[in-house]
Design a protein around this motif. Structure first.
Motif, PDB file in Angstrom:
ATOM      1  N   PHE A 313       0.992  -1.090  -0.073  1.00 25.17           N
ATOM      2  CA  PHE A 313      -0.050   0.165   0.081  1.00 25.17           C
ATOM      3  C   PHE A 313       0.910   1.196  -0.097  1.00 25.17           C
ATOM      4  CE2 PHE A 313      -2.870   3.172   2.183  1.00 25.17           C
ATOM      5  CZ  PHE A 313      -3.621   3.311   1.200  1.00 25.17           C
ATOM      6  N   VAL A 314       0.847   2.049  -1.008  1.00 25.61           N
ATOM      7  CA  VAL A 314       1.614   3.123  -1.315  1.00 25.61           C
ATOM      8  C   VAL A 314       0.769   4.386  -0.919  1.00 25.61           C
ATOM      9  CG1 VAL A 314       2.938   4.477  -2.942  1.00 25.61           C
ATOM     10  CG2 VAL A 314       2.937   2.241  -3.115  1.00 25.61           C
ATOM     11  N   ILE A 315       1.102   5.250  -0.072  1.00 16.40           N
ATOM     12  CA  ILE A 315       0.636   6.536   0.318  1.00 16.40           C
ATOM     13  C   ILE A 315       1.553   7.702   0.065  1.00 16.40           C
ATOM     14  CG2 ILE A 315      -0.159   7.876   2.302  1.00 16.40           C
ATOM     15  CD1 ILE A 315      -0.089   5.170   4.153  1.00 16.40           C
ATOM     16  N   ASP A 316       0.847   8.418  -0.956  1.00 17.59           N
ATOM     17  CA  ASP A 316       1.578   9.842  -1.472  1.00 17.59           C
ATOM     18  C   ASP A 316       0.931  10.971  -1.280  1.00 17.59           C
ATOM     19  OD1 ASP A 316       4.082   8.815  -2.513  1.00 17.59           O
ATOM     20  OD2 ASP A 316       3.236   8.057  -4.298  1.00 17.59           O
ATOM     21  N   ASN A 317       1.503  12.059  -1.406  1.00 14.43           N
ATOM     22  CA  ASN A 317       1.311  13.432  -0.823  1.00 14.43           C
ATOM     23  C   ASN A 317       1.414  14.504  -2.188  1.00 14.43           C
ATOM     24  OD1 ASN A 317       0.842  15.988   0.223  1.00 14.43           O
ATOM     25  ND2 ASN A 317       2.099  15.423   2.014  1.00 14.43           N
ATOM     26  N   LEU A 318       0.326  15.065  -2.604  1.00 15.82           N
ATOM     27  CA  LEU A 318       0.546  15.836  -3.734  1.00 15.82           C
ATOM     28  C   LEU A 318       1.124  17.134  -3.410  1.00 15.82           C
ATOM     29  CD1 LEU A 318      -2.927  15.501  -5.523  1.00 15.82           C
ATOM     30  CD2 LEU A 318      -0.464  14.785  -6.413  1.00 15.82           C
ATOM     31  N   GLY A 319       1.290  17.581  -1.926  1.00 15.58           N
ATOM     32  CA  GLY A 319       1.749  18.918  -1.606  1.00 15.58           C
ATOM     33  C   GLY A 319       3.278  19.100  -1.904  1.00 15.58           C
ATOM     34  N   TYR A 320       4.127  18.041  -2.005  1.00 15.18           N
ATOM     35  CA  TYR A 320       5.488  18.398  -2.034  1.00 15.18           C
ATOM     36  C   TYR A 320       6.171  17.811  -3.497  1.00 15.18           C
ATOM     37  CZ  TYR A 320       5.213  19.352   2.819  1.00 15.18           C
ATOM     38  OH  TYR A 320       4.700  19.883   4.008  1.00 15.18           O
ATOM     39  N   LYS A 321       6.185  18.980  -4.411  1.00 14.79           N
ATOM     40  CA  LYS A 321       6.798  18.518  -5.655  1.00 14.79           C
ATOM     41  C   LYS A 321       8.054  17.710  -5.671  1.00 14.79           C
ATOM     42  CE  LYS A 321       7.201  19.439 -10.161  1.00 14.79           C
ATOM     43  NZ  LYS A 321       6.324  18.739 -11.007  1.00 14.79           N
ATOM     44  N   TRP A 322       9.118  17.877  -4.566  1.00  7.43           N
ATOM     45  CA  TRP A 322      10.261  17.427  -4.196  1.00  7.43           C
ATOM     46  C   TRP A 322      10.106  15.872  -4.268  1.00  7.43           C
ATOM     47  CZ3 TRP A 322      14.891  18.676  -5.230  1.00  7.43           C
ATOM     48  CH2 TRP A 322      15.958  17.819  -4.538  1.00  7.43           C
ATOM     49  N   LEU A 323       8.984  15.168  -3.880  1.00  8.65           N
ATOM     50  CA  LEU A 323       8.389  13.980  -3.869  1.00  8.65           C
ATOM     51  C   LEU A 323       8.219  13.379  -5.117  1.00  8.65           C
ATOM     52  CD1 LEU A 323       6.570  14.052  -0.273  1.00  8.65           C
ATOM     53  CD2 LEU A 323       8.928  13.369  -0.546  1.00  8.65           C
ATOM     54  N   ALA A 347      -3.671  -6.791  -4.177  1.00  8.27           N
ATOM     55  CA  ALA A 347      -2.838  -6.812  -3.184  1.00  8.27           C
ATOM     56  C   ALA A 347      -1.936  -5.463  -3.471  1.00  8.27           C
ATOM     57  CB  ALA A 347      -2.025  -7.827  -3.370  1.00  8.27           C
ATOM     58  N   PHE A 348      -2.201  -4.744  -4.355  1.00  8.10           N
ATOM     59  CA  PHE A 348      -1.487  -3.468  -4.597  1.00  8.10           C
ATOM     60  C   PHE A 348      -2.298  -2.214  -4.466  1.00  8.10           C
ATOM     61  CE2 PHE A 348       1.581  -1.106  -7.908  1.00  8.10           C
ATOM     62  CZ  PHE A 348       1.864  -0.288  -6.640  1.00  8.10           C
ATOM     63  N   GLY A 349      -2.088  -1.296  -3.631  1.00 14.36           N
ATOM     64  CA  GLY A 349      -3.051  -0.070  -3.360  1.00 14.36           C
ATOM     65  C   GLY A 349      -2.079   1.157  -3.824  1.00 14.36           C
ATOM     66  N   TYR A 350      -2.671   2.042  -4.173  1.00 19.19           N
ATOM     67  CA  TYR A 350      -2.013   3.434  -4.293  1.00 19.19           C
ATOM     68  C   TYR A 350      -3.079   4.500  -4.058  1.00 19.19           C
ATOM     69  CZ  TYR A 350       0.953   7.079  -6.283  1.00 19.19           C
ATOM     70  OH  TYR A 350       1.612   8.192  -6.389  1.00 19.19           O
ATOM     71  N   SER A 351      -2.658   5.385  -3.167  1.00 23.37           N
ATOM     72  CA  SER A 351      -3.554   6.554  -2.699  1.00 23.37           C
ATOM     73  C   SER A 351      -2.804   7.659  -2.835  1.00 23.37           C
ATOM     74  CB  SER A 351      -4.109   6.027  -1.465  1.00 23.37           C
ATOM     75  OG  SER A 351      -5.072   7.404  -1.166  1.00 23.37           O
ATOM     76  N   GLU A 352      -2.901   8.830  -3.653  1.00 23.83           N
ATOM     77  CA  GLU A 352      -2.283  10.061  -3.479  1.00 23.83           C
ATOM     78  C   GLU A 352      -3.173  11.244  -3.284  1.00 23.83           C
ATOM     79  OE1 GLU A 352       1.490  11.315  -6.476  1.00 23.83           O
ATOM     80  OE2 GLU A 352      -0.543  11.440  -7.490  1.00 23.83           O
ATOM     81  N   ALA A 353      -2.989  11.643  -2.082  1.00 23.29           N
ATOM     82  CA  ALA A 353      -3.962  12.654  -1.421  1.00 23.29           C
ATOM     83  C   ALA A 353      -3.473  14.078  -1.566  1.00 23.29           C
ATOM     84  CB  ALA A 353      -4.175  12.398  -0.067  1.00 23.29           C
ATOM     85  N   ALA A 354      -4.203  14.909  -1.436  1.00 22.83           N
ATOM     86  CA  ALA A 354      -4.114  16.497  -1.734  1.00 22.83           C
ATOM     87  C   ALA A 354      -3.069  16.764  -0.678  1.00 22.83           C
ATOM     88  CB  ALA A 354      -5.462  17.348  -1.547  1.00 22.83           C
ATOM     89  N   ASN A 355      -2.608  17.885  -0.962  1.00 25.12           N
ATOM     90  CA  ASN A 355      -1.529  18.652  -0.032  1.00 25.12           C
ATOM     91  C   ASN A 355      -1.887  18.482   1.445  1.00 25.12           C
ATOM     92  OD1 ASN A 355       0.465  20.097   0.767  1.00 25.12           O
ATOM     93  ND2 ASN A 355      -0.662  22.238   0.450  1.00 25.12           N
ATOM     94  N   HIS A 356      -0.835  18.108   2.262  1.00 24.80           N
ATOM     95  CA  HIS A 356      -1.047  18.177   3.681  1.00 24.80           C
ATOM     96  C   HIS A 356       0.379  17.966   4.396  1.00 24.80           C
ATOM     97  CE1 HIS A 356      -1.072  14.049   2.429  1.00 24.80           C
ATOM     98  NE2 HIS A 356      -0.229  13.342   3.167  1.00 24.80           N
ATOM     99  N   THR A 357       0.649  18.343   5.310  1.00 26.37           N
ATOM    100  CA  THR A 357       2.211  18.300   5.930  1.00 26.37           C
ATOM    101  C   THR A 357       2.774  16.902   5.680  1.00 26.37           C
ATOM    102  OG1 THR A 357       1.455  19.695   7.682  1.00 26.37           O
ATOM    103  CG2 THR A 357       3.427  18.814   8.024  1.00 26.37           C
ATOM    104  N   HIS A 358       4.090  17.158   5.413  1.00 21.80           N
ATOM    105  CA  HIS A 358       4.802  15.772   5.092  1.00 21.80           C
ATOM    106  C   HIS A 358       4.781  14.884   6.252  1.00 21.80           C
ATOM    107  CE1 HIS A 358       7.792  13.265   3.076  1.00 21.80           C
ATOM    108  NE2 HIS A 358       8.806  13.645   3.863  1.00 21.80           N
TER     109      HIS A 358
END
Length: 410
Positions: A313-323, A347-358
């Protein structure tokens, strides 16, 4: 408790030395060619020899080949089990957990390393419990019914900055300055494997070794992916906001990157090897060359593929271009093809959420999705887990980045 075994340290600068003994039934491997650059994401379903991967048995062999490639050219070589491993678990008086101390010996060197265990706050039952191994600290909400094992990996292999190479307990066991020596993240992987050795062979700690996952955020998110890729005993990897060198692909990050006033907007391979010691010295050869990572016969869609068919399960954050949010989304879109080929897409999950603190997990946005993967792969619930989304307005066209078709493996 004591675990003993032959110490097996892979050595050798040449790829054919590392792959001299393929698994029984696996075809002899070819050798990677570094003479041309490939801007596309390499084919996980083709051996170096050019032979296709057409069955799950083939994939097992190809997985070994990919693992060796990553060790040789990016992450450093992961040694085998130590000469001797002893463990001591001291329970807290209040029964809420305890301290696990590992005493490890190899090649005449001995170290002691500790992890903390906190049991779930349950009113019934006494374990064994499923568990999450948190790298240095837990940055997601503590899941109900799951024990937390905190592994202090930055003590095991330091990663403060570019001067940290070779520092930490791991390097007291394996002093090695060769280009293929284990990077900090591969050292972490080796250390977590020793914790798993203890959990697998002993009931003292009160953990169900068949339901153990790993979790980390940022640099430790990169680490959680590496740890899970190189130990198949882990049932679930939770990879949080890992960016380049984690769930982003090198090739895609180079495309996403834009220089502003001489500074990168996205972390690239070239930047990362100058910042820290997460990768091997051998990798610097490719990272410091313009488009050098295009010469590699792999990218991080294949690192994630090493986790398949286990939970990821991959958790991502749109708020940090560096990432590298676009690179991560695209890279994991392609990585999912390995899961599809194995019939394990859920078995493979991916969720990329809106801007929040790293590394400040947005419970309202991603909490339910996280619970789904924990409940299914650690708590054993028979539920649907089909999450793959981004809250961004960008798209990723696979046809622009791959020139191969997904295999159907049976």
């Amino acid at each position: 408790m004591q675990i003993s075994g032959l110490f097996c340290l892979l050595v050798g600068a040449l790829f054919n030395v590392v792959t001299a003994a393929p698994a029984p039934g696996c075809p002899l491997s070819g050798s990677p060619s570094f003479t041309t650059k490939n801007p596309l994401l390499p084919n996980p379903f083709e051996f170096l020899s050019g032979a296709p991967v057409s069955s799950k048995a083939d994939w097992s062999c190809r997985r070994q080949e990919i693992s060796t490639l990553f060790q040789q050219y990016e992450l450093g070589i992961k040694p085998g089990p130590p000469d001797n491993l002893q463990s001591d678990f001291q329970k807290y008086d209040n029964g809420t957990g305890g301290n696990l101390t590992l005493t490890i010996s190899s090649g005449g060197n001995t170290i002691s390393w500790s992890a903390t265990v906190v049991y779930p706050n349950v009113t019934t039952g006494s374990g064994p419990y499923p568990a999450l191994i948190a790298l240095d600290s837990l940055t997601i909400p503590r899941p109900d019914g799951v024990a937390i094992i905190t592994a202090f990996v930055s003590q095991f292999a330091q990663q403060d900055n570019s001067t940290s190479r070779g520092k930490g307990l791991y390097y007291e066991l394996f002093p090695d300055n060769s280009p293929q020596a284990a990077s900090a993240m591969m050292a972490w992987s080796w250390g977590v494997s020793r914790i798993l050795d203890v959990l697998t062979s002993s009931t003292d700690v009160g953990i169900d070794a068949t339901h153990v996952g790993v979790v980390g955020c940022s640099r430790w998110g990169k680490g959680s992916l590496v740890v899970a890729a190189f130990d198949e005993r882990l049932a679930l990897a939770i990879v949080q906001e890992s960016g380049s060198g984690g769930t982003a692909c090198w090739r895609l990050s180079d495309v996403e990157n834009v220089s502003v006033n001489g500074s990168d907007t996205v972390q690239t391979a070239h930047e990362i090897v100058g910042e820290n010691v997460w990768f091997s010295q051998e990798f610097e050869v490719f990272a410091n060359e313009t488009d050098g990572t295009q010469r590699l016969p792999f990218d991080h869609h294949m690192l994630a593929g090493l986790v398949a068919p286990r939970g990821l399960f991959v958790i991502d954050n749109l708020g940090y271009k560096w990432l590298s949010p676009w690179s991560s989304y695209g890279c994991m879109t392609v990585a999912r093809e390995v899961y599809k080929a194995l019939g394990a897409q859920q078995a493979f999950g991916y969720s990329e959420a809106a801007n929040h603190t790293h590394c400040q997990f947005p419970v309202a946005d991603q909490g339910g999705e996280l619970d789904t993967y924990v409940n299914k792969y650690l708590l054993g619930q028979q539920i649907e887990s089909n999450v793959f989304r981004t809250e961004a307005n960008f798209t990723f066209d696979e046809a622009e980045w791959i020139d191969w078709e997904t295999a159907t493996l049976s």
